[in-house]
Motif scaffolding. Structure first.
Motif, PDB file in Angstrom:
ATOM      1  N   GLU A   1       6.028  31.794 -17.873  1.00  0.00           N
ATOM      2  CA  GLU A   1       5.611  30.442 -17.492  1.00  0.00           C
ATOM      3  C   GLU A   1       4.086  30.353 -17.427  1.00  0.00           C
ATOM      4  O   GLU A   1       3.480  29.388 -17.905  1.00  0.00           O
ATOM      5  N   LYS A   2       3.459  31.360 -16.843  1.00  0.00           N
ATOM      6  CA  LYS A   2       1.989  31.401 -16.774  1.00  0.00           C
ATOM      7  C   LYS A   2       1.401  31.421 -18.183  1.00  0.00           C
ATOM      8  O   LYS A   2       0.460  30.688 -18.497  1.00  0.00           O
TER       9      LYS A   2
ATOM     10  N   PHE B   1      -1.357  28.791 -22.766  1.00  0.00           N
ATOM     11  CA  PHE B   1      -1.289  28.334 -24.150  1.00  0.00           C
ATOM     12  C   PHE B   1      -1.627  26.844 -24.246  1.00  0.00           C
ATOM     13  O   PHE B   1      -2.433  26.428 -25.080  1.00  0.00           O
ATOM     14  N   VAL B   2      -1.023  26.032 -23.384  1.00  0.00           N
ATOM     15  CA  VAL B   2      -1.261  24.584 -23.428  1.00  0.00           C
ATOM     16  C   VAL B   2      -2.715  24.284 -23.080  1.00  0.00           C
ATOM     17  O   VAL B   2      -3.350  23.431 -23.721  1.00  0.00           O
ATOM     18  N   LYS B   3      -3.269  24.981 -22.117  1.00  0.00           N
ATOM     19  CA  LYS B   3      -4.671  24.769 -21.755  1.00  0.00           C
ATOM     20  C   LYS B   3      -5.585  25.072 -22.946  1.00  0.00           C
ATOM     21  O   LYS B   3      -6.471  24.277 -23.274  1.00  0.00           O
ATOM     22  N   LYS B   4      -5.349  26.195 -23.600  1.00  0.00           N
ATOM     23  CA  LYS B   4      -6.176  26.561 -24.766  1.00  0.00           C
ATOM     24  C   LYS B   4      -5.987  25.574 -25.906  1.00  0.00           C
ATOM     25  O   LYS B   4      -6.947  25.182 -26.573  1.00  0.00           O
ATOM     26  N   GLU B   5      -4.748  25.180 -26.151  1.00  0.00           N
ATOM     27  CA  GLU B   5      -4.425  24.241 -27.231  1.00  0.00           C
ATOM     28  C   GLU B   5      -5.151  22.907 -27.037  1.00  0.00           C
ATOM     29  O   GLU B   5      -5.738  22.369 -27.965  1.00  0.00           O
TER      30      GLU B   5
ATOM     31  N   GLY C   1       6.401  27.584  -7.243  1.00  0.00           N
ATOM     32  CA  GLY C   1       6.396  28.939  -6.712  1.00  0.00           C
ATOM     33  C   GLY C   1       5.574  29.911  -7.538  1.00  0.00           C
ATOM     34  O   GLY C   1       5.493  31.095  -7.222  1.00  0.00           O
ATOM     35  N   ASN C   2       4.950  29.416  -8.592  1.00  0.00           N
ATOM     36  CA  ASN C   2       4.177  30.261  -9.499  1.00  0.00           C
ATOM     37  C   ASN C   2       2.698  29.907  -9.355  1.00  0.00           C
ATOM     38  O   ASN C   2       2.157  29.088 -10.092  1.00  0.00           O
ATOM     39  N   THR C   3       2.049  30.548  -8.391  1.00  0.00           N
ATOM     40  CA  THR C   3       0.657  30.233  -8.051  1.00  0.00           C
ATOM     41  C   THR C   3      -0.269  30.320  -9.249  1.00  0.00           C
ATOM     42  O   THR C   3      -1.115  29.447  -9.442  1.00  0.00           O
ATOM     43  N   GLN C   4      -0.131  31.358 -10.066  1.00  0.00           N
ATOM     44  CA  GLN C   4      -1.023  31.519 -11.219  1.00  0.00           C
ATOM     45  C   GLN C   4      -0.863  30.369 -12.207  1.00  0.00           C
ATOM     46  O   GLN C   4      -1.849  29.827 -12.710  1.00  0.00           O
ATOM     47  N   ALA C   5       0.370  29.981 -12.492  1.00  0.00           N
ATOM     48  CA  ALA C   5       0.613  28.877 -13.420  1.00  0.00           C
ATOM     49  C   ALA C   5       0.056  27.577 -12.864  1.00  0.00           C
ATOM     50  O   ALA C   5      -0.588  26.799 -13.592  1.00  0.00           O
ATOM     51  N   VAL C   6       0.264  27.329 -11.576  1.00  0.00           N
ATOM     52  CA  VAL C   6      -0.228  26.097 -10.960  1.00  0.00           C
ATOM     53  C   VAL C   6      -1.753  26.046 -11.009  1.00  0.00           C
ATOM     54  O   VAL C   6      -2.342  24.999 -11.310  1.00  0.00           O
ATOM     55  N   GLU C   7      -2.409  27.165 -10.744  1.00  0.00           N
ATOM     56  CA  GLU C   7      -3.875  27.193 -10.794  1.00  0.00           C
ATOM     57  C   GLU C   7      -4.394  26.878 -12.191  1.00  0.00           C
ATOM     58  O   GLU C   7      -5.398  26.179 -12.342  1.00  0.00           O
ATOM     59  N   ILE C   8      -3.726  27.391 -13.206  1.00  0.00           N
ATOM     60  CA  ILE C   8      -4.118  27.087 -14.586  1.00  0.00           C
ATOM     61  C   ILE C   8      -4.007  25.578 -14.826  1.00  0.00           C
ATOM     62  O   ILE C   8      -4.926  24.948 -15.350  1.00  0.00           O
ATOM     63  N   LEU C   9      -2.877  24.996 -14.435  1.00  0.00           N
ATOM     64  CA  LEU C   9      -2.663  23.562 -14.654  1.00  0.00           C
ATOM     65  C   LEU C   9      -3.652  22.718 -13.865  1.00  0.00           C
ATOM     66  O   LEU C   9      -4.172  21.715 -14.365  1.00  0.00           O
ATOM     67  N   LYS C  10      -3.953  23.119 -12.630  1.00  0.00           N
ATOM     68  CA  LYS C  10      -4.912  22.389 -11.786  1.00  0.00           C
ATOM     69  C   LYS C  10      -6.305  22.380 -12.418  1.00  0.00           C
ATOM     70  O   LYS C  10      -7.064  21.438 -12.230  1.00  0.00           O
TER      71      LYS C  10
ATOM     72  N   THR D   1      -4.247  16.610 -13.752  1.00  0.00           N
ATOM     73  CA  THR D   1      -3.904  15.933 -12.506  1.00  0.00           C
ATOM     74  C   THR D   1      -2.440  16.223 -12.243  1.00  0.00           C
ATOM     75  O   THR D   1      -1.581  15.897 -13.071  1.00  0.00           O
ATOM     76  N   LEU D   2      -2.144  16.851 -11.122  1.00  0.00           N
ATOM     77  CA  LEU D   2      -0.775  17.238 -10.797  1.00  0.00           C
ATOM     78  C   LEU D   2      -0.059  16.080 -10.103  1.00  0.00           C
ATOM     79  O   LEU D   2      -0.516  15.588  -9.079  1.00  0.00           O
ATOM     80  N   VAL D   3       1.064  15.663 -10.692  1.00  0.00           N
ATOM     81  CA  VAL D   3       1.820  14.513 -10.198  1.00  0.00           C
ATOM     82  C   VAL D   3       3.232  14.963  -9.836  1.00  0.00           C
ATOM     83  O   VAL D   3       3.966  15.473 -10.685  1.00  0.00           O
ATOM     84  N   PHE D   4       3.598  14.760  -8.572  1.00  0.00           N
ATOM     85  CA  PHE D   4       4.947  15.087  -8.099  1.00  0.00           C
ATOM     86  C   PHE D   4       5.835  13.868  -8.280  1.00  0.00           C
ATOM     87  O   PHE D   4       5.552  12.799  -7.741  1.00  0.00           O
TER      88      PHE D   4
END
Length: 189
Positions: A60-61, A66-70, A88-97, A101-104
């Motif tokens: 997942e990370k 990959f999406v960030k680089k793309e 629950g995946n801190t590393q993945a969330v940090e990459i996305l942040k 913009t994180l939307v719940f």
């Protein structure tokens, strides 16, 4: 505007909303579960079964990286739908942040429960199959047991998501198009 990252409980409409929003904004759409499958040749469930939670979180990370680089290479924003357990995946969330913009997408519990439970299969011998891992590992004997497990899980997960995200949008009771418009408006405010 930044990349829009849709997060939330399983079956809250992340992929559906992501596709609608990407069309409305003419942005590329990525589903992290699809990216995982493309990168590994396996579904997220297969990875989780074969390599456990740690192996899945790594995949997942990697998908988020990959999406960030793309998007950085193309110098574009995008719309991303994430897996239901990404909170629950801190590393993945940090990459996305770091680029989004994180939307719940908040959905009523009864709607989420119905969507999860309708996929559970009762085998001829009475055992249950086709459940999310977080339910299966608690060995429910009945669909009702699975619903009670989901209730506890849902309450806990909603709290976690609300602490992580930039925006919370309630998607219960509105049409898919209205929800997409609500999300776009909130992100652009």
């Amino acid at each position: 505007m930044k990349t829009i990252v849709l997060m939330g409980i399983k079956h809250c409409g992340k992929s559906t909303q992501g596709k609608i929003i990407s069309q409305k904004l003419n942005l590329p759409f990525y589903d992290t579960d699809d990216v995982i499958a493309e990168m590994t040749g396996k579904t997220p469930r297969e990875i989780y079964t074969e390599k456990g939670q740690e192996g899945f979180m790594e995949a997942e990370k990697n998908a988020c990286e990959f999406v960030k680089k793309e998007t950085a290479l193309k110098n574009i924003n995008a719309v991303i739908a994430t897996g239901g357990g990404i909170c629950g995946n801190t590393q993945a969330v940090e990459i996305l942040k770091s680029f989004g913009t994180l939307v719940f997408l908040e959905v009523e519990e009864k709607i989420a429960t119905a969507r999860v439970l309708r996929e559970i299969k009762v085998e001829p011998d009475g055992t249950l199959s086709n459940m999310p891992a977080y339910i299966a590992k608690k060995n429910p004997r009945t669909v009702q047991d699975a619903g009670m497990i989901f209730h506890d899980f849902f309450s806990e997960r909603v709290k976690v998501y609300k602490e992580l995200v930039d925006l919370t949008i309630n998607v219960s009771g509105s049409s898919k198009s209205e929800n997409a418009d609500k999300i776009i408006e909130a992100v652009n405010s």
